[in-house]
Write an enzyme that holds these catalytic residues in place. Structure first.
Site, PDB file in Angstrom:
ATOM      1  N   ASP A 120       0.832  -0.886   0.437  1.00  0.00           N
ATOM      2  CA  ASP A 120       0.229  -0.154  -0.261  1.00  0.00           C
ATOM      3  C   ASP A 120       0.917   0.757  -0.342  1.00  0.00           C
ATOM      4  O   ASP A 120       1.768   1.129   1.084  1.00  0.00           O
ATOM      5  CB  ASP A 120      -1.140  -0.032   1.454  1.00  0.00           C
ATOM      6  CG  ASP A 120      -2.307  -1.321   1.077  1.00  0.00           C
ATOM      7  OD1 ASP A 120      -2.241  -1.606  -0.249  1.00  0.00           O
ATOM      8  OD2 ASP A 120      -2.713  -1.269   2.281  1.00  0.00           O
ATOM      9  N   ASP A 138      -7.188  -1.887  -3.806  1.00  0.00           N
ATOM     10  CA  ASP A 138      -8.323  -1.065  -3.044  1.00  0.00           C
ATOM     11  C   ASP A 138      -8.675  -0.239  -4.114  1.00  0.00           C
ATOM     12  O   ASP A 138      -9.751  -0.003  -3.048  1.00  0.00           O
ATOM     13  CB  ASP A 138      -7.417  -0.618  -1.823  1.00  0.00           C
ATOM     14  CG  ASP A 138      -6.958  -1.525  -1.179  1.00  0.00           C
ATOM     15  OD1 ASP A 138      -6.263  -2.769  -1.867  1.00  0.00           O
ATOM     16  OD2 ASP A 138      -5.425  -1.581  -0.638  1.00  0.00           O
TER      17      ASP A 138
END
Length: 168
Positions: A120, A138
């Site tokens: 991330d 995501d």
């Protein structure tokens, strides 16, 4: 079995998401060396690129790495189920939603299999509104789920409008 043309659109969306997700992660890890640097200020404090190893699912739930393979298999099974659903989908919004979720699920599964965690890096936490760090996959999953909800609501409204009123 002939794959309907609209289904190819879902698979195309999935492929675009997977490629963009993996390219951006590659750029973060190897181009910007984010793993070593930790954080790159882009538009402080609004947007930064921050390196996070997410061993869990969305927003770090079920973290710790113990569920690596279970989460990988789950993501692939969900993607396969959605790919099957896309064969029967007829509405553009639904097809788009399915493609986005497939692409996001596979993009994150690739990370889990390759690294043992999901990479991330998109960080809006400086705003004080959204404290989580996320990635392209995501984002695709989130938008895809919102489109699934929108498609469901639109379909229900269309069905309600098309239904004949009951006679008393």
């Amino acid at each position: 079995m002939k794959i309907p043309r609209i289904t190819w659109a879902a698979y195309g969306f999935a492929l675009v998401v997977i490629v963009l997700d993996q390219l951006t992660k590659y750029w973060m890890l190897d181009g910007l060396s984010l793993r070593e640097v930790g954080r790159v200020l882009v538009l402080p404090p609004i947007l930064n690129f921050s390196y996070v190893e997410n061993t869990g699912v969305s927003f770090g739930l079920f973290g710790g790495g113990a569920a690596r393979w279970a989460l990988s298999v789950f993501s692939i099974v969900v993607a396969a189920g959605l790919a099957w659903w896309a064969l029967r989908a007829k509405r553009r919004t639904l097809v788009s939603a399915i493609g986005l979720v497939i692409g996001g699920a596979i993009g994150n599964a690739i990370d889990r299999i390759q690294y043992g965690y999901v990479v991330d890096f998109i960080d809006f936490s400086g705003t004080g509104v959204f404290p989580w760090v996320f990635n392209v996959a995501d984002s695709a999953i989130t938008v895809g789920v919102l489109l699934l909800i929108l498609d469901s609501v639109m379909s229900e409204r269309k069905a309600a409008v098309g239904a004949a009123p009951e006679k008393a």
